[in-house]
Design an enzyme around this catalytic site. Structure first.
Site, PDB file in Angstrom:
ATOM      1  N   LYS A   1       1.180   4.151  -2.972  1.00 58.30           N
ATOM      2  CA  LYS A   1       0.825   5.542  -2.709  1.00 58.30           C
ATOM      3  C   LYS A   1       2.020   6.475  -2.857  1.00 58.30           C
ATOM      4  O   LYS A   1       1.880   7.605  -3.350  1.00 58.30           O
ATOM      5  CB  LYS A   1       0.209   5.669  -1.315  1.00 58.30           C
ATOM      6  CG  LYS A   1      -1.136   4.972  -1.178  1.00 58.30           C
ATOM      7  CD  LYS A   1      -2.176   5.511  -2.151  1.00 58.30           C
ATOM      8  CE  LYS A   1      -3.554   4.937  -1.922  1.00 58.30           C
ATOM      9  NZ  LYS A   1      -4.563   5.462  -2.857  1.00 58.30           N
TER      10      LYS A   1
ATOM     11  N   TYR B   1       0.841  -1.204   0.000  1.00 56.96           N
ATOM     12  CA  TYR B   1       0.000   0.000   0.000  1.00 56.96           C
ATOM     13  C   TYR B   1       0.877   1.255   0.000  1.00 56.96           C
ATOM     14  O   TYR B   1       0.681   2.159  -0.816  1.00 56.96           O
ATOM     15  CB  TYR B   1      -0.905  -0.020   1.230  1.00 56.96           C
ATOM     16  CG  TYR B   1      -1.747   1.227   1.408  1.00 56.96           C
ATOM     17  CD1 TYR B   1      -2.948   1.381   0.726  1.00 56.96           C
ATOM     18  CD2 TYR B   1      -1.347   2.241   2.280  1.00 56.96           C
ATOM     19  CE1 TYR B   1      -3.725   2.514   0.893  1.00 56.96           C
ATOM     20  CE2 TYR B   1      -2.118   3.377   2.457  1.00 56.96           C
ATOM     21  CZ  TYR B   1      -3.304   3.513   1.764  1.00 56.96           C
ATOM     22  OH  TYR B   1      -4.064   4.647   1.933  1.00 56.96           O
TER      23      TYR B   1
END
Length: 235
Positions: free
Chosen positions: A147, A143
Protein backbone atom coordinates in the site's frame (compact mmCIF):
# COMPACT_ATOMS: atom_id res chain seq x y z
CA UNK A 1 -25.96 7.57 -25.22
CA UNK A 2 -23.53 6.74 -22.39
CA UNK A 3 -22.66 9.46 -19.87
CA UNK A 4 -19.02 8.46 -20.31
CA UNK A 5 -16.70 5.46 -20.24
CA UNK A 6 -15.10 4.05 -17.12
CA UNK A 7 -12.85 1.06 -16.48
CA UNK A 8 -12.85 -0.67 -13.09
CA UNK A 9 -9.82 -2.85 -12.32
CA UNK A 10 -10.97 -5.39 -9.74
CA UNK A 11 -14.55 -5.13 -10.95
CA UNK A 12 -15.75 -8.43 -9.46
CA UNK A 13 -14.67 -7.72 -5.87
CA UNK A 14 -17.02 -6.27 -3.26
CA UNK A 15 -16.08 -2.63 -3.86
CA UNK A 16 -15.61 -3.08 -7.60
CA UNK A 17 -19.04 -4.68 -7.99
CA UNK A 18 -20.67 -1.89 -6.00
CA UNK A 19 -18.94 0.73 -8.15
CA UNK A 20 -19.98 -0.94 -11.40
CA UNK A 21 -23.62 -1.26 -10.31
CA UNK A 22 -23.68 2.36 -9.13
CA UNK A 23 -22.03 3.79 -12.24
CA UNK A 24 -24.00 1.75 -14.78
CA UNK A 25 -27.17 2.97 -13.06
CA UNK A 26 -25.94 6.48 -13.83
CA UNK A 27 -25.77 5.53 -17.51
CA UNK A 28 -22.00 5.19 -17.74
CA UNK A 29 -20.45 2.53 -19.94
CA UNK A 30 -18.36 0.53 -17.47
CA UNK A 31 -15.79 -2.14 -18.27
CA UNK A 32 -14.42 -4.62 -15.73
CA UNK A 33 -10.97 -6.17 -15.45
CA UNK A 34 -10.74 -9.10 -13.04
CA UNK A 35 -10.15 -12.83 -12.71
CA UNK A 36 -13.86 -13.52 -13.32
CA UNK A 37 -16.74 -11.79 -15.13
CA UNK A 38 -18.92 -9.06 -13.70
CA UNK A 39 -22.32 -9.69 -15.27
CA UNK A 40 -23.43 -6.06 -14.81
CA UNK A 41 -20.43 -4.61 -16.66
CA UNK A 42 -20.71 -3.56 -20.30
CA UNK A 43 -17.49 -5.40 -21.14
CA UNK A 44 -15.16 -7.78 -19.34
CA UNK A 45 -11.43 -8.43 -19.61
CA UNK A 46 -10.54 -11.65 -17.78
CA UNK A 47 -6.99 -11.78 -16.42
CA UNK A 48 -5.14 -15.08 -16.19
CA UNK A 49 -4.33 -15.62 -12.50
CA UNK A 50 -0.96 -17.31 -13.08
CA UNK A 51 0.25 -15.06 -15.90
CA UNK A 52 3.22 -12.77 -15.29
CA UNK A 53 2.62 -9.03 -15.10
CA UNK A 54 4.08 -8.64 -18.59
CA UNK A 55 1.78 -11.34 -19.96
CA UNK A 56 -1.18 -9.69 -18.24
CA UNK A 57 -0.26 -6.30 -19.71
CA UNK A 58 -0.06 -7.72 -23.22
CA UNK A 59 -3.38 -9.54 -22.89
CA UNK A 60 -5.24 -6.61 -21.30
CA UNK A 61 -4.04 -4.03 -23.83
CA UNK A 62 -4.88 -6.34 -26.72
CA UNK A 63 -8.42 -6.86 -25.45
CA UNK A 64 -8.91 -3.17 -24.65
CA UNK A 65 -7.89 -2.27 -28.18
CA UNK A 66 -10.66 -4.56 -29.41
CA UNK A 67 -13.22 -3.21 -26.91
CA UNK A 68 -12.41 0.51 -27.02
CA UNK A 69 -10.72 1.08 -30.35
CA UNK A 70 -9.82 4.77 -30.48
CA UNK A 71 -12.28 5.78 -27.73
CA UNK A 72 -10.96 7.21 -24.49
CA UNK A 73 -11.95 6.76 -20.85
CA UNK A 74 -13.22 9.32 -18.37
CA UNK A 75 -11.79 7.31 -15.49
CA UNK A 76 -9.73 4.28 -14.59
CA UNK A 77 -10.52 3.03 -11.09
CA UNK A 78 -8.34 0.35 -9.50
CA UNK A 79 -9.92 -1.30 -6.46
CA UNK A 80 -8.15 -4.65 -6.79
CA UNK A 81 -6.31 -5.84 -3.71
CA UNK A 82 -6.48 -8.01 -0.65
CA UNK A 83 -5.15 -8.42 2.87
CA UNK A 84 -2.60 -10.70 4.49
CA UNK A 85 -0.87 -10.36 7.86
CA UNK A 86 2.45 -11.32 9.34
CA UNK A 87 5.68 -9.87 10.69
CA UNK A 88 9.08 -10.81 9.30
CA UNK A 89 9.20 -13.83 11.64
CA UNK A 90 5.98 -15.29 10.26
CA UNK A 91 6.32 -18.54 8.33
CA UNK A 92 4.22 -16.96 5.57
CA UNK A 93 5.99 -13.57 5.55
CA UNK A 94 7.60 -13.89 2.10
CA UNK A 95 4.60 -15.73 0.64
CA UNK A 96 2.14 -13.12 1.90
CA UNK A 97 4.32 -10.22 0.78
CA UNK A 98 4.52 -11.70 -2.70
CA UNK A 99 0.72 -12.06 -2.72
CA UNK A 100 0.20 -8.45 -1.59
CA UNK A 101 2.57 -7.14 -4.25
CA UNK A 102 0.72 -9.09 -6.95
CA UNK A 103 -2.77 -8.19 -5.77
CA UNK A 104 -2.20 -4.50 -5.04
CA UNK A 105 0.98 -3.22 -6.70
CA UNK A 106 0.82 -5.18 -9.96
CA UNK A 107 -2.85 -4.29 -10.49
CA UNK A 108 -2.15 -0.61 -9.76
CA UNK A 109 0.83 -0.55 -12.13
CA UNK A 110 -1.26 -2.14 -14.87
CA UNK A 111 -4.12 0.31 -14.24
CA UNK A 112 -1.61 3.17 -14.49
CA UNK A 113 -0.32 1.84 -17.81
CA UNK A 114 -3.89 1.63 -19.10
CA UNK A 115 -4.60 5.17 -17.90
CA UNK A 116 -1.55 6.55 -19.69
CA UNK A 117 -2.88 5.13 -22.97
CA UNK A 118 -6.66 5.43 -22.65
CA UNK A 119 -7.56 8.29 -20.28
CA UNK A 120 -9.03 11.43 -21.77
CA UNK A 121 -7.16 14.69 -21.09
CA UNK A 122 -8.53 15.83 -17.75
CA UNK A 123 -9.59 12.29 -16.85
CA UNK A 124 -8.96 10.61 -13.51
CA UNK A 125 -7.05 7.56 -12.27
CA UNK A 126 -7.97 6.34 -8.79
CA UNK A 127 -5.85 3.79 -6.93
CA UNK A 128 -6.45 2.13 -3.56
CA UNK A 129 -3.95 2.66 -0.77
CA UNK A 130 -4.51 2.32 2.97
CA UNK A 131 -4.42 4.72 5.90
CA UNK A 132 -2.47 2.14 7.94
CA UNK A 133 0.40 2.31 5.43
CA UNK A 134 1.09 5.96 6.31
CA UNK A 135 3.05 4.51 9.23
CA UNK A 136 4.66 1.22 10.30
CA UNK A 137 2.61 -1.97 9.90
CA UNK A 138 4.64 -4.54 11.87
CA UNK A 139 1.82 -7.09 12.08
CA UNK A 140 1.11 -6.94 8.34
CA UNK A 141 4.35 -5.88 6.72
CA UNK A 142 3.59 -7.20 3.21
CA UNK A 143 0.26 -5.36 3.14
CA UNK A 144 1.78 -2.11 4.38
CA UNK A 145 4.67 -2.40 1.94
CA UNK A 146 2.31 -2.84 -1.01
CA UNK A 147 0.00 0.00 0.00
CA UNK A 148 2.89 2.39 0.68
CA UNK A 149 4.13 1.64 -2.83
CA UNK A 150 0.74 2.68 -4.18
CA UNK A 151 0.97 5.98 -2.29
CA UNK A 152 4.33 6.59 -3.94
CA UNK A 153 2.96 5.59 -7.34
CA UNK A 154 0.10 8.06 -6.97
CA UNK A 155 2.42 10.96 -6.16
CA UNK A 156 4.72 10.06 -9.05
CA UNK A 157 1.87 9.80 -11.55
CA UNK A 158 0.60 13.21 -10.46
CA UNK A 159 3.90 14.81 -11.41
CA UNK A 160 3.93 16.55 -14.79
CA UNK A 161 6.46 13.96 -15.96
CA UNK A 162 4.43 11.00 -14.61
CA UNK A 163 3.11 9.99 -18.04
CA UNK A 164 -0.62 10.61 -17.72
CA UNK A 165 -2.47 12.59 -20.42
CA UNK A 166 -2.63 16.38 -20.20
CA UNK A 167 -4.69 17.53 -17.24
CA UNK A 168 -5.38 14.00 -16.00
CA UNK A 169 -5.23 13.43 -12.26
CA UNK A 170 -4.04 10.56 -10.08
CA UNK A 171 -5.62 10.07 -6.65
CA UNK A 172 -5.64 7.33 -4.02
CA UNK A 173 -8.28 6.47 -1.48
CA UNK A 174 -6.91 5.44 1.92
CA UNK A 175 -9.62 3.50 3.75
CA UNK A 176 -9.30 2.05 7.24
CA UNK A 177 -11.92 -0.72 7.03
CA UNK A 178 -14.47 -1.10 4.25
CA UNK A 179 -17.88 -2.54 5.07
CA UNK A 180 -17.65 -5.67 2.93
CA UNK A 181 -19.38 -9.04 3.39
CA UNK A 182 -15.99 -10.68 3.94
CA UNK A 183 -15.02 -8.23 6.70
CA UNK A 184 -18.37 -8.82 8.41
CA UNK A 185 -17.80 -12.57 8.19
CA UNK A 186 -14.31 -12.48 9.71
CA UNK A 187 -14.93 -9.70 12.24
CA UNK A 188 -18.48 -10.36 13.49
CA UNK A 189 -18.00 -8.51 16.79
CA UNK A 190 -16.34 -5.39 15.34
CA UNK A 191 -17.81 -1.90 15.65
CA UNK A 192 -19.13 -1.50 12.10
CA UNK A 193 -20.04 2.15 12.77
CA UNK A 194 -16.37 2.86 12.00
CA UNK A 195 -16.44 0.98 8.69
CA UNK A 196 -16.81 2.90 5.43
CA UNK A 197 -19.85 1.86 3.34
CA UNK A 198 -19.08 0.71 -0.19
CA UNK A 199 -21.88 2.92 -1.52
CA UNK A 200 -20.16 6.00 -0.06
CA UNK A 201 -17.00 5.16 -1.99
CA UNK A 202 -18.92 4.54 -5.23
CA UNK A 203 -20.71 7.87 -4.89
CA UNK A 204 -17.41 9.60 -4.14
CA UNK A 205 -15.91 8.20 -7.34
CA UNK A 206 -18.96 9.38 -9.26
CA UNK A 207 -18.45 12.95 -8.01
CA UNK A 208 -14.76 12.90 -8.89
CA UNK A 209 -15.47 11.58 -12.38
CA UNK A 210 -17.77 14.56 -12.91
CA UNK A 211 -15.01 16.81 -11.52
CA UNK A 212 -17.15 17.63 -8.49
CA UNK A 213 -15.26 18.13 -5.21
CA UNK A 214 -12.21 16.48 -6.80
CA UNK A 215 -9.12 16.76 -4.55
CA UNK A 216 -5.83 18.22 -5.79
CA UNK A 217 -3.80 16.03 -8.12
CA UNK A 218 -1.74 13.45 -6.23
CA UNK A 219 -3.90 13.52 -3.10
CA UNK A 220 -3.97 10.57 -0.74
CA UNK A 221 -7.55 10.73 0.49
CA UNK A 222 -8.17 9.20 3.91
CA UNK A 223 -11.66 7.82 4.49
CA UNK A 224 -12.34 8.35 8.19
CA UNK A 225 -15.61 6.83 9.40
CA UNK A 226 -17.00 7.41 12.89
CA UNK A 227 -20.56 6.80 14.11
CA UNK A 228 -21.56 5.85 10.54
CA UNK A 229 -20.38 9.18 9.12
CA UNK A 230 -17.41 9.35 6.75
CA UNK A 231 -15.19 12.41 6.36
CA UNK A 232 -12.24 12.95 4.04
CA UNK A 233 -8.72 14.02 4.95
CA UNK A 234 -6.13 14.79 2.28
CA UNK A 235 -2.42 13.95 2.43
Amino acid sequence: MAAGKILVYGGKGALGSTCISFLTAQKYWVGSIDLTRNEVANANVIVERDATILEQESQILKELESVLGSEKLDAVICVAGGWAGGSSSSDDFVKNTDLMLKQSVSSSVLASSIASKYLKPGGILVLTGAKAALGPTPGMIGYGLAKAAIHHLTKSLADENGGLPTGAQALSILPVTLDTPMNRKWMPKADTSTWTPLEFVAELFSKWIKNEERPPNGSLVQLNTKENKTTLEFE
